[in-house]
Design an enzyme around this catalytic site. Structure first.
Site, PDB file in Angstrom:
ATOM      1  N   HIS A  68      38.784  65.818  41.232  1.00 40.99           N
ATOM      2  CA  HIS A  68      37.609  66.677  41.109  1.00 40.99           C
ATOM      3  C   HIS A  68      37.978  68.144  41.315  1.00 40.99           C
ATOM      4  O   HIS A  68      37.574  69.023  40.542  1.00 40.99           O
ATOM      5  CB  HIS A  68      36.569  66.236  42.150  1.00 40.99           C
ATOM      6  CG  HIS A  68      35.234  66.892  42.004  1.00 40.99           C
ATOM      7  ND1 HIS A  68      34.222  66.735  42.922  1.00 40.99           N
ATOM      8  CD2 HIS A  68      34.736  67.728  41.064  1.00 40.99           C
ATOM      9  CE1 HIS A  68      33.182  67.422  42.553  1.00 40.99           C
ATOM     10  NE2 HIS A  68      33.459  68.049  41.432  1.00 40.99           N
ATOM     11  N   GLU A  71      39.927  69.397  38.359  1.00 40.59           N
ATOM     12  CA  GLU A  71      39.051  69.688  37.215  1.00 40.59           C
ATOM     13  C   GLU A  71      38.506  71.109  37.314  1.00 40.59           C
ATOM     14  O   GLU A  71      38.440  71.845  36.323  1.00 40.59           O
ATOM     15  CB  GLU A  71      37.905  68.685  37.178  1.00 40.59           C
ATOM     16  CG  GLU A  71      36.835  68.976  36.149  1.00 40.59           C
ATOM     17  CD  GLU A  71      35.432  68.783  36.698  1.00 40.59           C
ATOM     18  OE1 GLU A  71      34.584  69.678  36.498  1.00 40.59           O
ATOM     19  OE2 GLU A  71      35.179  67.736  37.325  1.00 40.59           O
ATOM     20  N   HIS A  72      38.111  71.519  38.514  1.00 41.83           N
ATOM     21  CA  HIS A  72      37.598  72.876  38.720  1.00 41.83           C
ATOM     22  C   HIS A  72      38.720  73.922  38.606  1.00 41.83           C
ATOM     23  O   HIS A  72      38.572  74.930  37.911  1.00 41.83           O
ATOM     24  CB  HIS A  72      36.962  72.990  40.105  1.00 41.83           C
ATOM     25  CG  HIS A  72      35.596  72.393  40.207  1.00 41.83           C
ATOM     26  ND1 HIS A  72      34.483  73.131  40.521  1.00 41.83           N
ATOM     27  CD2 HIS A  72      35.169  71.123  40.044  1.00 41.83           C
ATOM     28  CE1 HIS A  72      33.420  72.343  40.550  1.00 41.83           C
ATOM     29  NE2 HIS A  72      33.812  71.116  40.265  1.00 41.83           N
ATOM     30  N   GLU A 169      29.854  71.155  47.422  1.00 40.54           N
ATOM     31  CA  GLU A 169      29.163  70.271  46.475  1.00 40.54           C
ATOM     32  C   GLU A 169      29.108  68.843  47.008  1.00 40.54           C
ATOM     33  O   GLU A 169      28.059  68.185  46.965  1.00 40.54           O
ATOM     34  CB  GLU A 169      29.887  70.304  45.133  1.00 40.54           C
ATOM     35  CG  GLU A 169      29.323  69.353  44.085  1.00 40.54           C
ATOM     36  CD  GLU A 169      30.160  69.302  42.832  1.00 40.54           C
ATOM     37  OE1 GLU A 169      30.133  68.256  42.134  1.00 40.54           O
ATOM     38  OE2 GLU A 169      30.868  70.297  42.527  1.00 40.54           O
TER      39      GLU A 169
END
Length: 358
Positions: A68, A71-72, A169
């Protein structure tokens, strides 16, 4: 729609198969890059809205959220575009009709769509460079992943606290009881495979991820030999191949990447797990119990088994007249059916879940 002949196939690619789907008015074409083994699925259609995505198998074996966070971070500057956040710059300036990136339990994908050919080509350059030639600056990792800051930025005597885009998040996402419940359920249904872990990241574990771990994960997973490209629209496959080859693939050789996701072991008897979750201070705990049951089923990619699972789920749970849904709605041991009820078919092996809350 013109047929694809051998002379129209790019020399760097080989055609594996094609199939006409008349009801959708499109042709499915499958290609493989000869040098790297990268696959390309092209849905040829008479549509000006062209779509692209590149997806990679990403199998984290911990809950640090490495896939994750990567990905950012991958979208925060690349070799050709060494600027701050070219992805978000393109969102503001592009004519795209869709633009995003996704991390799932066993894959990461970068899709976009546009009705303007020049805009499509610009986005394709940004995406391919971000995925395969990302800078992965340590400061971007600190911003997107985790870092320590003073609780009050202008007061160096204040406490140090963790901050980060993905960290914050996932703190919000995992504060929901149903998110915790699902993660707890899957960790017991899948004790030995990647699905045991939270691919988005558990806040308590995200802070254990190091920059070196991120780079190592990137080098192992973000390679054309581990990628599949997909396109849709009226741009011919050969023109896509020219771009793929020129912008990325010609710089890579085939890499033998071992990323197996094996079938999970089956239990000889049911297991029972009880776990608590946090509530706000002073909040009443009455009617906040969740009781769910989960069953591990067959392969999601087996069309017959998937259809059987979907049909069974619909018969049992589709509406209040369905037998299982009616039983869950009228039982005295809970107030409502669990929002987790149904068939989950996004993993290698499907899961059927039912339960109540309250």
């Amino acid at each position: 729609m013109a047929a694809v002949t051998e002379t129209t196939i790019h020399p760097a690619f080989e055609k594996l198969r094609s199939h006409r789907i008349g009801t959708l008015n499109l042709e499915v074409e499958e290609y493989r890059h000869k040098k790297t083994g990268a696959r390309h699925l092209h849905l040829a259609a008479d549509n000006d809205e062209n779509v692209f995505f590149v997806a990679l198998r990403t199998f984290p074996m911990d809950s640090t959220g490495v896939a994750h966070i990567l990905e950012h971070t991958a979208l925060c500057g690349s070799e050709r575009y060494p600027v701050r956040d070219p992805f978000f710059m393109m969102i503001r300036r592009s004519l795209n009709t869709f633009m995003n990136a996704f991390t799932s339990s066993d894959w990461t994908a970068y899709p976009f769509a546009s009705m303007n050919r020049k805009d499509f080509d610009n986005l394709l350059q940004v995406y391919l460079d971000s995925v395969f030639f990302s800078r992965l600056d340590p400061l971007d990792f600190a911003q997107e992943g985790h870092r320590l800051e003073f609780d009050k930025p202008d007061d160096p005597k204040s406490d140090l606290v963790y901050k980060g885009v993905v960290y914050n998040e996932m703190k919000g996402a995992m504060s929901a009881p149903t998110s915790q419940l699902w993660q707890n359920l899957t960790s017991h249904l899948f004790p030995t495979t990647t699905y045991h872990f939270n691919s988005g990241g558990e806040p308590d574990h995200i802070v254990d991820l190091s920059y070196d771990d991120l780079v190592k994960f990137y080098k192992h997973h973000y390679h054309p030999s581990n990628a599949i490209f997909a396109t849709y629209g009226n741009i011919p496959a050969r023109e896509h191949h020219e771009k793929f080859e020129e912008l990325a693939l010609k710089r890579f050789d085939r890499l033998d990447i071992e990323l197996p996701v094996r079938d999970e072991k089956r239990l000889f008897a049911p297991i029972r797990v009880e776990q608590g979750y946090a509530v706000s201070e002073g909040e009443d705990t009455a009617n906040k119990t969740h009781i769910v049951m989960g069953w591990l089923l067959g392969h999601s990619f087996d069309l017959q088994e998937n259809l059987e699972g979907q049909l069974l789920s619909a018969v049992l749970l589709e509406n209040s007249a369905s037998p299982l849904m009616r039983a869950l709605e009228t039982t005295d041991i809970g107030h409502a059916p669990s929002p987790m009820c149904g068939l989950e078919d996004s993993n290698r092996e499907m899961t059927f879940v039912c339960g109540i809350e309250g």
